[in-house]
Each structure stands twice: as C-alpha cells, then as structure tokens.
Design a protein around this motif. Sequence first.
Motif, short mmCIF file in Angstrom:
data_model
loop_
_atom_site.label_atom_id
_atom_site.label_comp_id
_atom_site.label_asym_id
_atom_site.label_seq_id
_atom_site.Cartn_x
_atom_site.Cartn_y
_atom_site.Cartn_z
N UNK A 23 0.83 -1.22 0.00
CA UNK A 23 0.00 0.00 0.00
C UNK A 23 0.86 1.26 0.00
N UNK A 24 2.09 1.15 0.52
CA UNK A 24 2.98 2.29 0.57
C UNK A 24 3.85 2.40 -0.68
N UNK A 25 3.52 1.60 -1.70
CA UNK A 25 4.22 1.71 -2.97
C UNK A 25 5.41 0.80 -3.15
N UNK A 26 5.59 -0.18 -2.27
CA UNK A 26 6.69 -1.13 -2.38
C UNK A 26 6.12 -2.54 -2.33
N UNK A 27 5.67 -3.04 -3.49
CA UNK A 27 4.99 -4.33 -3.51
C UNK A 27 5.82 -5.45 -2.88
N UNK A 28 5.22 -6.12 -1.91
CA UNK A 28 5.82 -7.26 -1.23
C UNK A 28 4.76 -8.35 -1.08
N UNK A 29 5.15 -9.58 -1.33
CA UNK A 29 4.31 -10.72 -0.97
C UNK A 29 4.64 -11.13 0.45
N UNK A 30 3.79 -11.98 1.00
CA UNK A 30 4.09 -12.51 2.33
C UNK A 30 5.42 -13.27 2.32
N UNK A 31 5.69 -14.01 1.24
CA UNK A 31 6.97 -14.73 1.13
C UNK A 31 8.15 -13.77 1.11
N UNK A 32 8.00 -12.61 0.48
CA UNK A 32 9.07 -11.61 0.48
C UNK A 32 9.37 -11.13 1.90
N UNK A 33 8.32 -10.87 2.67
CA UNK A 33 8.50 -10.41 4.05
C UNK A 33 9.18 -11.48 4.88
N UNK A 34 8.76 -12.73 4.72
CA UNK A 34 9.39 -13.84 5.45
C UNK A 34 10.87 -13.90 5.14
N UNK A 35 11.22 -13.85 3.87
CA UNK A 35 12.62 -13.98 3.46
C UNK A 35 13.49 -12.83 3.96
N UNK A 36 12.92 -11.63 4.01
CA UNK A 36 13.71 -10.45 4.35
C UNK A 36 13.76 -10.17 5.84
N UNK A 37 12.64 -10.36 6.53
CA UNK A 37 12.53 -9.85 7.90
C UNK A 37 12.39 -10.92 8.99
N UNK A 38 11.89 -12.09 8.66
CA UNK A 38 11.55 -13.05 9.72
C UNK A 38 12.80 -13.53 10.46
N UNK A 39 12.71 -13.52 11.77
CA UNK A 39 13.80 -13.97 12.62
C UNK A 39 14.78 -12.88 13.00
N UNK A 40 14.63 -11.69 12.44
CA UNK A 40 15.52 -10.59 12.77
C UNK A 40 15.00 -9.82 13.97
N UNK A 41 15.92 -9.16 14.66
CA UNK A 41 15.51 -8.30 15.77
C UNK A 41 14.75 -7.10 15.22
N UNK A 42 13.97 -6.46 16.10
CA UNK A 42 13.22 -5.27 15.69
C UNK A 42 14.16 -4.18 15.18
N UNK A 43 15.31 -4.02 15.83
CA UNK A 43 16.25 -2.98 15.42
C UNK A 43 16.81 -3.27 14.03
N UNK A 44 17.16 -4.54 13.78
CA UNK A 44 17.70 -4.89 12.46
C UNK A 44 16.63 -4.73 11.38
N UNK A 45 15.40 -5.15 11.70
CA UNK A 45 14.31 -5.02 10.73
C UNK A 45 14.05 -3.55 10.41
N UNK A 46 14.11 -2.70 11.42
CA UNK A 46 13.85 -1.29 11.19
C UNK A 46 14.95 -0.65 10.34
N UNK A 47 16.18 -1.10 10.52
CA UNK A 47 17.27 -0.62 9.67
C UNK A 47 17.01 -0.96 8.21
N UNK A 48 16.57 -2.19 7.95
CA UNK A 48 16.24 -2.59 6.58
C UNK A 48 15.08 -1.77 6.02
N UNK A 49 14.09 -1.53 6.87
CA UNK A 49 12.95 -0.71 6.43
C UNK A 49 13.38 0.72 6.11
N UNK A 50 14.27 1.27 6.92
CA UNK A 50 14.76 2.63 6.68
C UNK A 50 15.52 2.70 5.37
N UNK A 51 16.32 1.68 5.08
CA UNK A 51 17.03 1.63 3.79
C UNK A 51 16.04 1.60 2.63
#
Length: 232
Positions: A41-69
């Motif tokens: 919805x924010x203009x960066x198409x992601x599937x659920x599988x994309x989110x799992x591959x990129x973010x799952x298992x990471x700490x909140x701080x690490x995930x937020x760094x990736x989101x900021x990038x």
Amino acid sequence: MSPEPAQATASRPGLVIFDCDGVLVDTERLATAIEARTLTAMGHPHTQADVVATFMGRSAADAFTLLTDLLGPARALEFDERSTAETREAFARELAPVPGVVAVLDAVEAAGLRYCVASSGSHARMELTLGTTGLSDRFVGRIHSAEAVDRGKPWPDVFLHAAAREGVDPSGCVVIEDSVNGVLAARAAGMEVLGFAGGLAGAEALRQAGATLFDEMADLPPLLGLYNSRSA
C-alpha cells in the motif's frame, strides 16, 4: 512431510530454548501478511513470502534498519505505526498458541526438563503475545530478548545470553526454531537445533541452515528424548 525422518536425541538436553514467534505463538502468519499489505500500500509491492525472506527472525532494530534503507526514515516510522496498530488488533482477535505446543510444554515440564524462551522480539512484544495466548505464566523469569544483547539473530548472542542466564553450557542446549536466521544463530552458538517445518520459512531452507526437521509439534517430544505424544 520432512525431507528425512528426524531421530530422537541420544540423551535429554540440559536446557530447551524455545523461540517465541512461530514456535510458541502463531504470530508469523498474521504479522507477515499485514506487513506485506502495508508495504504494498505504501508503494513497495511485497508478498508474504518476500516479508518472510527479508525480515523473519531478525531483531526489531535490524528489521527497522532494513525498512529505513527501503523507505527512508520518515516512511519507515509510518510503516511501523500502521503495521503495529493493525497487528495488535489482529492479535487481540485471532492470536493463539501454535497448535500442539501446549502439549509439548506439558511433556517438558512433566519430564523435569529446564526450558526458557529466547527471541528476537522485545520483552514488550512477548508480554503481549505470551499474555494474549495464556502462555506467559509458564515462562516467568525465563524470558530472554535480543534487547539484552548487541546483535540479533543470525548472530548467536541471544542464545548464548539465555544459556548463561540459565546456567547451562551451550553444548547442553537444544533450540526450537522456525526461521533460517534463528537456526543460523543457534548453530553459531554451538547448540543443537530442531527446526519446525510447519511454519513459513520452508523445510528445505531450515534443513540447509543446519536444523533437524520436524513437521508437527506432536513430533517434538521424542526428539527431546521424551515419549511419543501421538501415543500418549
């Protein structure tokens, strides 16, 4: 089915370390779907599988760094606010323990095995999820978060922290995980890893990361040297 049959451990572990999200509480399916919809919805198409591959298992701080990038600082904060609000509402309506895990905890307790939880999630998140599902009383004084260490998964720090706090050598610990980053962290800590293949990460990815696989929580007790819960 798992790619190969898992074998029971030769002896019972000194400490069973449970991951939280996706192992104790069935958060991952709800949260990753919401995060995928929000990013799209924010203009960066992601599937659920994309989110799992990129973010799952990471700490909140690490995930937020990736989101900021990905989004920039302001929009990363916007994403966090939007997804967190929707996730809390979904948890309140739908969150439940992972099917079969209550019986596993009963078996572990009955056998006198020591156990704890060690998660990339914050203490506040675990207070919410474990509390919502009625599991918090089973982990009083035994909840360990990546907030307490410098590096989140896939680094081993949170598992080594948990073992030290519980007074058990890492070699005597068995970790129950459902994410690739979690499996890598446990292996780096020198711990045996049992990978729950009933989650979102995929059995083959967990196996390649170094986990011994099991498909359902009912399969877990014999891997810990306990009875086969299917015949109990």
